[in-house]
Design an enzyme around this catalytic site. Structure first.
Site, PDB file in Angstrom:
ATOM      1  N   SER A 137       0.067  12.039   1.600  1.00  0.00           N
ATOM      2  CA  SER A 137      -1.189  11.400   1.200  1.00  0.00           C
ATOM      3  C   SER A 137      -2.236  11.736   2.249  1.00  0.00           C
ATOM      4  O   SER A 137      -1.888  12.118   3.379  1.00  0.00           O
ATOM      5  CB  SER A 137      -0.977   9.877   1.162  1.00  0.00           C
ATOM      6  OG  SER A 137      -2.207   9.199   1.068  1.00  0.00           O
ATOM      7  N   TYR A 150       1.231   1.480   5.361  1.00  0.00           N
ATOM      8  CA  TYR A 150       1.340   2.656   4.479  1.00  0.00           C
ATOM      9  C   TYR A 150       0.965   3.937   5.218  1.00  0.00           C
ATOM     10  O   TYR A 150       1.662   4.953   5.098  1.00  0.00           O
ATOM     11  CB  TYR A 150       0.443   2.444   3.261  1.00  0.00           C
ATOM     12  CG  TYR A 150       0.483   3.580   2.260  1.00  0.00           C
ATOM     13  CD1 TYR A 150       1.661   3.912   1.585  1.00  0.00           C
ATOM     14  CD2 TYR A 150      -0.673   4.312   1.968  1.00  0.00           C
ATOM     15  CE1 TYR A 150       1.686   4.952   0.657  1.00  0.00           C
ATOM     16  CE2 TYR A 150      -0.651   5.348   1.035  1.00  0.00           C
ATOM     17  CZ  TYR A 150       0.529   5.664   0.379  1.00  0.00           C
ATOM     18  OH  TYR A 150       0.558   6.695  -0.535  1.00  0.00           O
TER      19      TYR A 150
HETATM   20  P1  NAP Z   1       3.285   4.917  -9.238  1.00  0.00           P
HETATM   21  O1  NAP Z   1       2.685   5.170 -10.582  1.00  0.00           O
HETATM   22  O2  NAP Z   1       3.411   3.519  -8.775  1.00  0.00           O
HETATM   23  O3  NAP Z   1       4.687   5.663  -9.183  1.00  0.00           O
HETATM   24  C1  NAP Z   1       5.618   5.435  -8.153  1.00  0.00           C
HETATM   25  C2  NAP Z   1       6.974   5.920  -8.616  1.00  0.00           C
HETATM   26  O4  NAP Z   1       7.903   5.761  -7.536  1.00  0.00           O
HETATM   27  C3  NAP Z   1       7.501   5.107  -9.791  1.00  0.00           C
HETATM   28  O5  NAP Z   1       8.118   5.980 -10.721  1.00  0.00           O
HETATM   29  C4  NAP Z   1       8.528   4.194  -9.146  1.00  0.00           C
HETATM   30  O6  NAP Z   1       9.564   3.933 -10.090  1.00  0.00           O
HETATM   31  C5  NAP Z   1       9.034   5.079  -8.030  1.00  0.00           C
HETATM   32  N1  NAP Z   1       9.684   4.346  -6.944  1.00  0.00           N
HETATM   33  C6  NAP Z   1       9.134   3.441  -6.110  1.00  0.00           C
HETATM   34  N2  NAP Z   1      10.068   2.953  -5.280  1.00  0.00           N
HETATM   35  C7  NAP Z   1      11.235   3.564  -5.606  1.00  0.00           C
HETATM   36  C8  NAP Z   1      12.563   3.458  -5.142  1.00  0.00           C
HETATM   37  N3  NAP Z   1      12.897   2.601  -4.169  1.00  0.00           N
HETATM   38  N4  NAP Z   1      13.512   4.244  -5.693  1.00  0.00           N
HETATM   39  C9  NAP Z   1      13.193   5.102  -6.706  1.00  0.00           C
HETATM   40  N5  NAP Z   1      11.962   5.232  -7.203  1.00  0.00           N
HETATM   41  C10 NAP Z   1      10.998   4.461  -6.661  1.00  0.00           C
HETATM   42  O7  NAP Z   1       2.423   5.667  -8.094  1.00  0.00           O
HETATM   43  P2  NAP Z   1       2.047   7.208  -7.858  1.00  0.00           P
HETATM   44  O8  NAP Z   1       0.622   7.230  -7.486  1.00  0.00           O
HETATM   45  O9  NAP Z   1       2.515   8.043  -8.965  1.00  0.00           O
HETATM   46  O10 NAP Z   1       2.882   7.481  -6.530  1.00  0.00           O
HETATM   47  C11 NAP Z   1       3.759   8.588  -6.385  1.00  0.00           C
HETATM   48  C12 NAP Z   1       3.734   9.068  -4.941  1.00  0.00           C
HETATM   49  O11 NAP Z   1       2.428   9.572  -4.628  1.00  0.00           O
HETATM   50  C13 NAP Z   1       4.027   8.001  -3.891  1.00  0.00           C
HETATM   51  O12 NAP Z   1       4.824   8.565  -2.867  1.00  0.00           O
HETATM   52  C14 NAP Z   1       2.651   7.652  -3.361  1.00  0.00           C
HETATM   53  O13 NAP Z   1       2.703   7.142  -2.054  1.00  0.00           O
HETATM   54  C15 NAP Z   1       1.982   9.011  -3.423  1.00  0.00           C
HETATM   55  N6  NAP Z   1       0.517   8.988  -3.430  1.00  0.00           N
HETATM   56  C16 NAP Z   1      -0.173   8.307  -4.372  1.00  0.00           C
HETATM   57  C17 NAP Z   1      -1.572   8.300  -4.325  1.00  0.00           C
HETATM   58  C18 NAP Z   1      -2.400   7.541  -5.314  1.00  0.00           C
HETATM   59  O14 NAP Z   1      -3.612   7.328  -5.058  1.00  0.00           O
HETATM   60  N7  NAP Z   1      -1.879   7.139  -6.450  1.00  0.00           N
HETATM   61  C19 NAP Z   1      -2.246   9.000  -3.321  1.00  0.00           C
HETATM   62  C20 NAP Z   1      -1.497   9.701  -2.381  1.00  0.00           C
HETATM   63  C21 NAP Z   1      -0.123   9.695  -2.451  1.00  0.00           C
HETATM   64  P3  NAP Z   1      10.409   2.572 -10.243  1.00  0.00           P
HETATM   65  O15 NAP Z   1       9.512   1.438  -9.855  1.00  0.00           O
HETATM   66  O16 NAP Z   1      10.801   2.601 -11.673  1.00  0.00           O
HETATM   67  O17 NAP Z   1      11.570   2.744  -9.316  1.00  0.00           O
END
Ligand code: NAP
Length: 250
Positions: A137, A150
């Site tokens: 990120s 975070y």
């Molecule tokens: P999201 O829609 O909340 O998706 C997160 C995913 O991670 C979900 O499928 C969730 O599935 C899974 N997850 C969380 N904890 C887990 C665990 N203990 N074991 C297995 N799966 C787990 O958010 P997203 O934005 O797509 O995030 C994906 C990645 O991108 C993350 O690493 C986040 O930090 C990173 N990111 C996001 C942003 C942003 O602005 N959205 C920016 C930079 C980086 P379940 O709850 O079903 O397990």
């Protein structure tokens, strides 16, 4: 005659957001997909849409990771370490220990745990070269008040990506880190414990990235020639110059 092989990709956290979009995009490129997350019902919907195999996975639980990996083929071409996210926005003077521990378990230790378990399979990649893509990120090199739990995790992801590249030098495994700015997914909803209004406020008046934008970037990195390693990609919305500098139209 040319011997064809299945291209195998594994995506963690594929029940929503970036992981879901990436699984769907990789399936369009012809990868055979294995996807994991805790919400199996949501995961199965994604699997049905892209012909993937859905497997329960909690990256914070060593036994769950072991069971997940044991269901995978012996060789894996691509591992997308995407599972993770943020919990809360408390300042250091008031931080909630359970939230910070959970963030470290999923974003940092979970990523390392899954990578360690898949390492022999990546070395046996059917295509000859394995590829680990870590979701970092802009929080991996920027900070903001209330974000330390975070940002410290994503700074750690940066260290893990760099160290993988050093430790595997001379081995056939590529390592890429993708560092997005704001992407509108369930990220903020999870961070704010399901508070829809607060989560929507994060993106109010600006145009965030979509999960498909990041999936597109990931697909580009994994389809470069085998000798090319894209180390790091920072991808922001046009409306975001820093994690806390956002242009809003209202
Ligand atoms: P999201 O829609 O909340 O998706 C997160 C995913 O991670 C979900 O499928 C969730 O599935 C899974 N997850 C969380 N904890 C887990 C665990 N203990 N074991 C297995 N799966 C787990 O958010 P997203 O934005 O797509 O995030 C994906 C990645 O991108 C993350 O690493 C986040 O930090 C990173 N990111 C996001 C942003 C942003 O602005 N959205 C920016 C930079 C980086 P379940 O709850 O079903 O397990």
């Amino acid at each position: 005659m040319k011997i064809m092989h299945d291209k195998i990709a594994v995506v963690t956290g594929a029940s929503s957001g970036i992981g879901e979009a990436t699984a769907k995009a990789l399936s369009k490129l012809g990868y055979r997909l294995y996807i994991g997350a805790r919400r199996l019902d949501r995961l199965q919907e994604v699997a049905a849409a892209c012909g993937a195999t859905a497997l329960h996975l909690d990256v914070t639980d060593a036994e769950s990771v072991e069971a997940f990996v044991s269901a995978l083929p012996d060789g894996v071409d691509i591992l997308i370490n995407n599972a993770g996210g943020a919990l809360g926005l408390e300042r250091i003077a008031e931080f909630r220990e359970a939230d910070w521990l959970a963030m470290y378990q999923s974003n940092v230790i979970g990523l390392a745990r899954v990578t360690k378990a898949l390492y022999p399979r990546l070395l046996a990649a059917p295509g000859g070269v394995g590829h680990v893509v870590n979701l970092g990120s802009i929080a991996g090199f920027e900070t903001y008040p209330g974000g330390a739990g975070y940002t410290a995790c994503k700074h750690a992801v940066r260290a893990l990506s760099d160290t993988m590249r050093l430790e595997w030098l001379g081995q056939p495994i590529r390592v890429t880190e993708i560092d997005p700015g704001f992407v509108e997914t369930e990220f903020s909803l999870v961070r704010f414990s399901g508070d829809v209004e607060r989560a929507a406020g994060v993106y109010a008046g600006m145009a965030p990235l979509t999960a498909a934008d990041i999936a597109d970037v990931i697909c580009w990195t994994v389809t470069r020639p085998a000798h090319v390693n894209i180390d790091l990609m920072v991808v922001r919305p046009l409306d975001q110059a820093r994690v806390d500098k956002v242009y809003r139209r209202n």
